[in-house]
Structures are given as structure tokens and as C-alpha cells.
Design a protein around this motif. Structure first.
Motif, short mmCIF file in Angstrom:
data_model
loop_
_atom_site.label_atom_id
_atom_site.label_comp_id
_atom_site.label_asym_id
_atom_site.label_seq_id
_atom_site.Cartn_x
_atom_site.Cartn_y
_atom_site.Cartn_z
N SER A 5 1.18 -1.53 0.02
CA SER A 5 -0.11 -0.21 0.11
C SER A 5 1.25 0.89 0.22
CB SER A 5 -0.96 0.62 0.85
OG SER A 5 0.00 -0.32 2.83
N ASN A 6 1.96 1.33 0.46
CA ASN A 6 2.93 2.67 0.72
C ASN A 6 3.46 2.14 -0.79
OD1 ASN A 6 3.07 2.40 3.79
ND2 ASN A 6 4.69 0.85 3.69
N ILE A 46 1.40 2.22 -3.32
CA ILE A 46 0.63 2.53 -4.24
C ILE A 46 0.17 4.28 -3.70
CG2 ILE A 46 -2.16 2.15 -4.19
CD1 ILE A 46 -0.70 0.72 -6.06
N LYS A 47 0.55 4.42 -2.39
CA LYS A 47 0.35 6.11 -2.01
C LYS A 47 1.53 6.98 -2.28
CE LYS A 47 -0.90 3.84 2.77
NZ LYS A 47 -0.32 4.70 4.28
N ILE A 58 0.40 7.34 -6.17
CA ILE A 58 -0.33 8.55 -6.25
C ILE A 58 0.16 9.96 -5.67
CG2 ILE A 58 -2.98 9.42 -4.87
CD1 ILE A 58 -3.93 6.54 -4.43
N MET A 114 -8.67 11.75 -3.90
CA MET A 114 -7.78 10.67 -2.91
C MET A 114 -7.61 10.25 -2.21
SD MET A 114 -6.68 10.79 -6.26
CE MET A 114 -5.61 9.55 -5.68
N TRP A 115 -7.85 11.14 -0.63
CA TRP A 115 -8.17 10.81 0.42
C TRP A 115 -9.49 9.58 0.64
CZ3 TRP A 115 -11.77 10.63 4.19
CH2 TRP A 115 -11.55 10.68 6.01
N TRP A 134 -8.80 6.33 -1.52
CA TRP A 134 -7.95 5.26 -0.96
C TRP A 134 -9.23 5.07 0.64
CZ3 TRP A 134 -3.67 2.93 0.19
CH2 TRP A 134 -3.26 2.70 1.04
N ARG A 135 -9.56 4.80 1.23
CA ARG A 135 -10.82 4.75 2.72
C ARG A 135 -11.12 3.41 1.55
NH1 ARG A 135 -14.06 8.01 5.23
NH2 ARG A 135 -14.96 5.98 6.76
N TRP A 137 -10.52 2.18 -1.52
CA TRP A 137 -9.70 0.48 -1.52
C TRP A 137 -8.81 0.01 -0.49
CZ3 TRP A 137 -4.37 -0.97 -0.65
CH2 TRP A 137 -3.73 -1.31 -1.38
N LYS A 138 -8.94 0.63 0.12
CA LYS A 138 -8.06 -0.11 1.73
C LYS A 138 -9.50 -0.74 2.36
CE LYS A 138 -6.13 0.87 6.29
NZ LYS A 138 -5.20 1.81 6.90
#
Length: 252
Positions: free
Chosen positions: A31-32, A34-35, A38, A237-238, A241-242, A244-245
């Protein structure tokens, strides 16, 4: 000559730890990556739009346009560099644990410590899920959250069983926090998640508003419109991210 010999000795010590039969290798949480991706994509797009807008304003002899151009390049360029750093770290980061010792590979540096040299293990002192391992050769900080989620419990158990209990500090508080964290994650995995649709709707709204303000900036409104577009883009994007997580947690 002295520095070179020390470097060789350290490298050989690292290899002694990583080649043991009981060595476990833990990789960075993807996930890092992906972050970081992004951050790079989003900040590159916003930075290009903002810089182009500042250039047009400079051509129109708007006051302060040169300063705006420099500020845009500095802010968004720095954010892109930070995102690239996160990507490289996620690819290179490794944690090697064995009864012989610990080796932690970062983006640039590499830290190692033999088990016999460890004198203190501190659980979650400065940060909730960090472990500080101290010894005669220095200190290694292990961020458990930085590694694959399904391997985090194994990292904790390995370190817990790796060293004598008498040199481990704050374990009871740390373990209680872990229990509460698992209970909270179990509640999040419950089948009914009505907020998921709301999160998707909010993400779409943010992206539409960001696109509208970015278009307005290109049509002559200038840097303020790009600022609003950047803010809305980050909000979208936030939420993305939620979403996707939560999807990832359900799929595990």
C-alpha cells in the motif's frame, strides 16, 4: 582503509544474519507503493497546471507572477520527490529476522544488529506500533505498520520470542493495544458497510469539483482556481484510499 574495513565487516555481519536457515524476510506493505504512486501522479498533474498558469500570468506581466512560479515549482516538485522516495522505499525495504540477529534494509541505508549485542527492547514507546531495539552497536527502530499486514503479527511474535523477557519493556501496554486494534479491525470487517456508498459519492463529488476548478484555471481564472482544484483532488484521493483499503480488508 579503516572506513573500508569497517564497511566490509558490517557487510559480512549482515550476510551472516540473512543466510541463516531460520531467517524470515518481511517486505514493505505494498500500500506504500500505491500511496507514493498517487502522490507522484496527483502532484505532477497539479504542479504542471499550476506552473503553466503562473507562466501565462508572467507573460501577461501580472505582479508577483515570478514568485508564484517559483513557489509552485518548489511546492509541487518537493511533493513529487517525496512520492518518489516513498515508492523507492516500498520496493527496497526489507526486514530480516533470525535468532542470529536483525537486518533492516531501508531506501538508502542498511542497519543490522546481532542478537548477542541487544541489551534492551522497547515496545511502542514513541509510536504505537514501533519497536526500538538497542544494543552496544546502536539502535534499530522497526515500524510494524510498514510491512505486509498479514505478516505484522508474525514480526511481533518473532521479536517477542527472540529476546529474553527481562530486557523487554512496555510489553503489557503494547499487547493490550494490539488486542484493542484487532477488535476494532474485526468490527470494520463486518458485512454491513453502509458508509461505502457515501464514500464513493464523496470521492466523485471531490473529483468533479476539482476538474471544474482546474478547467476554470486553464480558462484564465489563474492560480487560485488551481489551489481549490488541488484541495478537492486531495480530498477525492483520500476517499478513494479509504474505499480501496476497505475493499482490500474485505478480500483478505
Amino acid at each position: 582503509m579503516i572506513d573500508g574495513s569497517k564497511s566490509i565487516m558490517k557487510s559480512q555481519g549482515d550476510e551472516d544474519i540473512t543466510v541463516q536457515e531460520d531467517t524470515r524476510t518481511f517486505r514493505s506493505d505494498q500500500s506504500n507503493f500505491i500511496k507514493g504512486l498517487i502522490i507522484v501522479v496527483l502532484c505532477s498533474v497539479i504542479g504542471i497546471f499550476s506552473t503553466v498558469s503562473a507562466i501565462f500570468e508572467m507573460l501577461d506581466s501580472e505582479p508577483g507572477s515570478i514568485g508564484a512560479l517559483i513557489s509552485m515549482a518548489f511546492i509541487w516538485g518537493g511533493a513529487v520527490v517525496g512520492g518518489i522516495f516513498v515508492i523507492i522505499s516500498s520496493v527496497r525495504a526489507r526486514l530480516y529476522l533470525s535468532k542470529t540477529g536483525i537486518v533492516q534494509q531501508g531506501c538508502i541505508g542498511r542497519e543490522s544488529m546481532r542478537s548477542d549485542d541487544v541489551s534492551r527492547v522497547q515496545w511502542g514507546v514513541r509510536a504505537a506500533r514501533n519497536v526500538f531495539i538497542s544494543g552496544v552497536t546502536g539502535e534499530i527502530q522497526i515500524n510494524v505498520d510498514g510491512y505486509q499486514q498479514f505478516e505484522q503479527d508474525e514480526i511481533i511474535d518473532f521479536i517477542r520470542n527472540m529476546f529474553p523477557t527481562e530486557i523487554q519493556e512496555n510489553w503489557q501496554t503494547y499487547s493490550q493495544r494490539e488486542i484493542r486494534r484487532k477488535e476494532w479491525e474485526a468490527r470494520r470487517r463486518e458485512p454491513e458497510q453502509p458508509s461505502q456508498k457515501k464514500a464513493i459519492a464523496c470521492a466523485l463529488i471531490f473529483f468533479v469539483v476539482a476538474a471544474a476548478f482546474a478547467a476554470a484555471g486553464l480558462w484564465g481564472v489563474g492560480a487560485p482556481a488551481f489551489g481549490v482544484a488541488a484541495f478537492c483532488g486531495v480530498g477525492g484521493m483520500w476517499y478513494g484510499w479509504r474505499i480501496w483499503k476497505r475493499w482490500r480488508m474485505k478480500s483478505q
